[in-house]
Design an enzyme around this catalytic site. Sequence first.
Site, PDB file in Angstrom:
ATOM      1  CB  CYS A   1      17.127  20.253 -10.983  1.00 39.10           C
ATOM      2  SG  CYS A   1      15.920  19.065 -11.601  1.00 39.10           S
TER       3      CYS A   1
ATOM      4  CB  CYS B   1      12.732  18.806  -9.071  1.00 41.15           C
ATOM      5  SG  CYS B   1      14.210  18.435  -8.121  1.00 41.15           S
TER       6      CYS B   1
ATOM      7  CG  ASN C   1      -1.871  -1.192   1.202  1.00 45.48           C
ATOM      8  OD1 ASN C   1      -2.026  -1.829   0.174  1.00 45.48           O
ATOM      9  ND2 ASN C   1      -2.480  -1.493   2.330  1.00 45.48           N
TER      10      ASN C   1
ATOM     11  CG  HIS D   1       3.787  -1.873  -4.786  1.00 46.00           C
ATOM     12  ND1 HIS D   1       2.601  -2.559  -4.892  1.00 46.00           N
ATOM     13  CD2 HIS D   1       4.760  -2.737  -5.208  1.00 46.00           C
ATOM     14  CE1 HIS D   1       2.831  -3.801  -5.344  1.00 46.00           C
ATOM     15  NE2 HIS D   1       4.133  -3.927  -5.536  1.00 46.00           N
TER      16      HIS D   1
HETATM   17  C1  BJW Z   1     -10.069  -7.469   2.346  1.00 44.36           C
HETATM   18  C2  BJW Z   1     -10.871  -6.502   2.886  1.00 44.36           C
HETATM   19  C3  BJW Z   1     -10.914  -6.476   4.268  1.00 44.36           C
HETATM   20  C4  BJW Z   1     -11.020  -6.252   0.808  1.00 44.36           C
HETATM   21  N1  BJW Z   1     -10.211  -7.351   4.972  1.00 44.36           N
HETATM   22  N2  BJW Z   1      -9.393  -8.341   3.059  1.00 44.36           N
HETATM   23  C5  BJW Z   1       5.634 -12.511 -12.979  1.00 44.36           C
HETATM   24  C6  BJW Z   1       4.542 -13.081 -13.630  1.00 44.36           C
HETATM   25  C7  BJW Z   1       3.621 -12.268 -14.305  1.00 44.36           C
HETATM   26  C8  BJW Z   1       3.764 -10.898 -14.349  1.00 44.36           C
HETATM   27  C9  BJW Z   1       4.832 -10.337 -13.692  1.00 44.36           C
HETATM   28  C10 BJW Z   1       5.769 -11.140 -13.037  1.00 44.36           C
HETATM   29  N3  BJW Z   1       6.699 -10.334 -12.475  1.00 44.36           N
HETATM   30  C11 BJW Z   1       6.375  -9.049 -12.769  1.00 44.36           C
HETATM   31  C12 BJW Z   1       5.255  -9.035 -13.517  1.00 44.36           C
HETATM   32  C13 BJW Z   1       4.575  -7.817 -14.049  1.00 44.36           C
HETATM   33  C14 BJW Z   1       3.762  -7.079 -13.006  1.00 44.36           C
HETATM   34  C15 BJW Z   1       2.638  -7.979 -12.517  1.00 44.36           C
HETATM   35  O1  BJW Z   1       2.663  -8.507 -11.426  1.00 44.36           O
HETATM   36  N4  BJW Z   1       1.599  -8.129 -13.285  1.00 44.36           N
HETATM   37  C16 BJW Z   1       0.466  -8.954 -12.870  1.00 44.36           C
HETATM   38  C17 BJW Z   1      -0.805  -8.084 -12.814  1.00 44.36           C
HETATM   39  C18 BJW Z   1       0.346 -10.160 -13.728  1.00 44.36           C
HETATM   40  N5  BJW Z   1       4.590  -6.630 -11.889  1.00 44.36           N
HETATM   41  C19 BJW Z   1       5.329  -5.549 -11.953  1.00 44.36           C
HETATM   42  O2  BJW Z   1       5.388  -4.902 -12.990  1.00 44.36           O
HETATM   43  C20 BJW Z   1       6.117  -5.180 -10.721  1.00 44.36           C
HETATM   44  N6  BJW Z   1       7.444  -4.962 -11.093  1.00 44.36           N
HETATM   45  C21 BJW Z   1       8.326  -5.948 -11.227  1.00 44.36           C
HETATM   46  O3  BJW Z   1       8.144  -7.087 -10.864  1.00 44.36           O
HETATM   47  O4  BJW Z   1       9.476  -5.538 -11.802  1.00 44.36           O
HETATM   48  C22 BJW Z   1      10.494  -6.459 -12.191  1.00 44.36           C
HETATM   49  C23 BJW Z   1      11.676  -5.646 -12.618  1.00 44.36           C
HETATM   50  C24 BJW Z   1      12.922  -6.035 -12.196  1.00 44.36           C
HETATM   51  C25 BJW Z   1      14.024  -5.291 -12.596  1.00 44.36           C
HETATM   52  C26 BJW Z   1      13.856  -4.164 -13.390  1.00 44.36           C
HETATM   53  C27 BJW Z   1      12.620  -3.769 -13.797  1.00 44.36           C
HETATM   54  C28 BJW Z   1      11.504  -4.525 -13.412  1.00 44.36           C
HETATM   55  C29 BJW Z   1       5.619  -3.858 -10.157  1.00 44.36           C
HETATM   56  C30 BJW Z   1       4.230  -3.951  -9.677  1.00 44.36           C
HETATM   57  C31 BJW Z   1       3.747  -2.579  -9.232  1.00 44.36           C
HETATM   58  C32 BJW Z   1       2.282  -2.637  -8.850  1.00 44.36           C
HETATM   59  N7  BJW Z   1       1.783  -1.356  -8.815  1.00 44.36           N
HETATM   60  C33 BJW Z   1       0.442  -1.135  -8.309  1.00 44.36           C
HETATM   61  C34 BJW Z   1       0.179   0.362  -8.457  1.00 44.36           C
HETATM   62  C35 BJW Z   1       1.064   1.128  -7.463  1.00 44.36           C
HETATM   63  C36 BJW Z   1       0.777   2.542  -7.424  1.00 44.36           C
HETATM   64  C37 BJW Z   1      -0.682   2.812  -7.211  1.00 44.36           C
HETATM   65  O5  BJW Z   1      -1.264   2.374  -6.201  1.00 44.36           O
HETATM   66  O6  BJW Z   1      -1.239   3.489  -8.042  1.00 44.36           O
HETATM   67  O7  BJW Z   1       0.343  -1.551  -6.950  1.00 44.36           O
HETATM   68  S1  BJW Z   1      -0.818  -2.109  -9.089  1.00 44.36           S
HETATM   69  C38 BJW Z   1      -1.797  -2.370  -7.658  1.00 44.36           C
HETATM   70  O8  BJW Z   1      -1.804  -3.786  -7.343  1.00 44.36           O
HETATM   71  C39 BJW Z   1      -1.034  -1.681  -6.521  1.00 44.36           C
HETATM   72  C40 BJW Z   1      -1.153  -2.702  -5.432  1.00 44.36           C
HETATM   73  O9  BJW Z   1      -0.148  -2.495  -4.460  1.00 44.36           O
HETATM   74  C41 BJW Z   1      -1.036  -4.006  -6.159  1.00 44.36           C
HETATM   75  C42 BJW Z   1      -1.556  -5.179  -5.391  1.00 44.36           C
HETATM   76  O10 BJW Z   1      -2.923  -5.132  -5.224  1.00 44.36           O
HETATM   77  P1  BJW Z   1      -3.582  -5.683  -3.896  1.00 44.36           P
HETATM   78  O11 BJW Z   1      -3.075  -4.953  -2.743  1.00 44.36           O
HETATM   79  O12 BJW Z   1      -3.480  -7.155  -3.851  1.00 44.36           O
HETATM   80  O13 BJW Z   1      -5.108  -5.203  -4.105  1.00 44.36           O
HETATM   81  P2  BJW Z   1      -6.334  -5.962  -4.784  1.00 44.36           P
HETATM   82  O14 BJW Z   1      -7.382  -4.955  -5.023  1.00 44.36           O
HETATM   83  O15 BJW Z   1      -5.901  -6.793  -5.924  1.00 44.36           O
HETATM   84  O16 BJW Z   1      -6.820  -6.979  -3.658  1.00 44.36           O
HETATM   85  C43 BJW Z   1      -7.415  -6.534  -2.463  1.00 44.36           C
HETATM   86  C44 BJW Z   1      -7.742  -7.760  -1.627  1.00 44.36           C
HETATM   87  O17 BJW Z   1      -8.236  -7.310  -0.381  1.00 44.36           O
HETATM   88  C45 BJW Z   1      -8.806  -8.657  -2.255  1.00 44.36           C
HETATM   89  O18 BJW Z   1      -8.360 -10.008  -2.216  1.00 44.36           O
HETATM   90  C46 BJW Z   1     -10.028  -8.461  -1.331  1.00 44.36           C
HETATM   91  O19 BJW Z   1     -10.804  -9.643  -1.208  1.00 44.36           O
HETATM   92  C47 BJW Z   1      -9.353  -8.107  -0.041  1.00 44.36           C
HETATM   93  N8  BJW Z   1     -10.139  -7.307   0.903  1.00 44.36           N
HETATM   94  N9  BJW Z   1     -11.425  -5.760   1.808  1.00 44.36           N
HETATM   95  C48 BJW Z   1      -9.462  -8.277   4.288  1.00 44.36           C
HETATM   96  N10 BJW Z   1     -11.686  -5.542   4.892  1.00 44.36           N
HETATM   97 ZN    ZN Z   2      15.449  17.517  -9.927  1.00 47.94          ZN
END
Ligand code: BJW
Ligand code: ZN
Length: 283
Positions: free
Chosen positions: A188, A185, A112, A135
Site C-alpha cells: 500500500c 510497504c 533474540n 520478540h
Molecule cells: C551470557 C553470555 C554468554 C552474556 N553466555 N550468557 C510484568 C512485570 C513488570 C513489567 C512487565 C510485566 N509484564 C510486562 C511488563 C512490561 C515489559 C517488561 O518486562 N518490563 C521490564 C523491563 C520490567 N514487558 C513488555 O512490555 C512485553 N510486553 C508484554 O508483556 O505485553 C503485555 C501485553 C499483553 C496484551 C496486550 C499488550 C501488551 C514486551 C517486551 C519486549 C521486549 N523488547 C526488547 C526489545 C526488542 C526489540 C529490540 O531488540 O530492539 O527485547 S527489550 C530487550 O530485552 C530485548 C530482549 O529480547 C529483552 C530481553 O533481554 P535479554 O535477552 O535477557 O538480554 P540482557 O542483556 O538483559 O541479558 C543478557 C544476559 O546474557 C545477561 O544475563 C548476561 O550475563 C548473559 N550473557 N554473554 C551466556 N557468552
Molecule cells: Zn501496507
Amino acid sequence: MSSDYAAFRAALQQAKHILVLAGAGLSAASGIPTFRGAGGLWRNFDVTRLATPEAFKESPSRVWQFYHYRREVARAAKPNPAHRAIALLSSSAEELKRVAPSALTFQLITQNIDNLSNRALPNDAPRLALPIEMHGNLFRVKCTKCGFAEMNFESPICEALTGTEASFKNGEPEREIELKYLPKCRQCGSLTRPGVVWFGEEVEHLDDIDNKVEKQCDFIMVVGTSSQVMPAGIFADIVRNNRGKVAVFNIELTRADKLKDFIFLGPCEETLVKALDVEGRLD
Ligand code: BJW
Ligand code: ZN
C-alpha cells in the site's frame, strides 16, 4: 543445585518436553551486543527513545536508524557453537534421541531478533525445528497501515539509511530523514516499521508459548538471559512450579538462579555445547 554435567545429562535423559529459552547472551559470542550489563545497548542508548511504539511515533527516522544499524550488525555476524548445538537437537531426531531418549519435543523459544538461530539450522531442516521468535525478527518489516508483513533482507533496507549505521554506532546525533524516504510497504506504499516487539506491545505466539511452557514443559534450559523482561522472565518459575527441571547457562548470576536445579556459569558457547554432549558433532 548442581553444576555437574553428568547429573545434567542424566536428568535430560528423563525429559519429555524440552524447552530452551534464549536471550541476548546466546548471540554475544557472535558479536551481537546484549542489552543490560557492560557494553549492553541500553547502557549507551535510551530504550524509551528507541524501542517503544511512542518512540516510533515521535521519530520513525531515529528508530529506523537504530534498527538499520542492528540489521547491519546481525548480517555480518555468524551463528556460534551454542546456536548450532540448539539447531542440531531441534532438527535431528537421531541426535535428540542420543542425548534425550525420552524426548517427544525439543523447542527453542528465543527473545533474540537477530535471525542467527534460523541461520544455524541446516537448509533441509523440518519446519518443526523453527525457533519461536517471541520478540520478532530484525529482518521482518510490518506496514503501519495495512498490516502487511514480510521478510526483507535488503542492505540497506532503503537508500536514505545508507551509512547511518556508522554514525549511530558512534553515538553521533541521528540524521533527520523525511518520512517519504523511509522504508515503504510493498502493498500500500505506507510507512513500514521493524517487525519486532517493543515495550508495551504483546509478545508474539503467546498462545503457543503458553501451551508449551505451562502445559507441556518438564525441562527448561535458560540460556543467556537476564530474565528481567516479562513475560519470558517468569517461564522458569512456571516450569519449576509444575515440578519441571530448570538449568541456567549464564556468565553471571541472575534472578532465575533461585529456581535452578542446574547452573553452568560461563560462556554458553562452551557450557551448553558440553552439557548437550555435542562437542565434535557440529559442522
Ligand atoms: C551470557 C553470555 C554468554 C552474556 N553466555 N550468557 C510484568 C512485570 C513488570 C513489567 C512487565 C510485566 N509484564 C510486562 C511488563 C512490561 C515489559 C517488561 O518486562 N518490563 C521490564 C523491563 C520490567 N514487558 C513488555 O512490555 C512485553 N510486553 C508484554 O508483556 O505485553 C503485555 C501485553 C499483553 C496484551 C496486550 C499488550 C501488551 C514486551 C517486551 C519486549 C521486549 N523488547 C526488547 C526489545 C526488542 C526489540 C529490540 O531488540 O530492539 O527485547 S527489550 C530487550 O530485552 C530485548 C530482549 O529480547 C529483552 C530481553 O533481554 P535479554 O535477552 O535477557 O538480554 P540482557 O542483556 O538483559 O541479558 C543478557 C544476559 O546474557 C545477561 O544475563 C548476561 O550475563 C548473559 N550473557 N554473554 C551466556 N557468552
Ligand atoms: Zn501496507
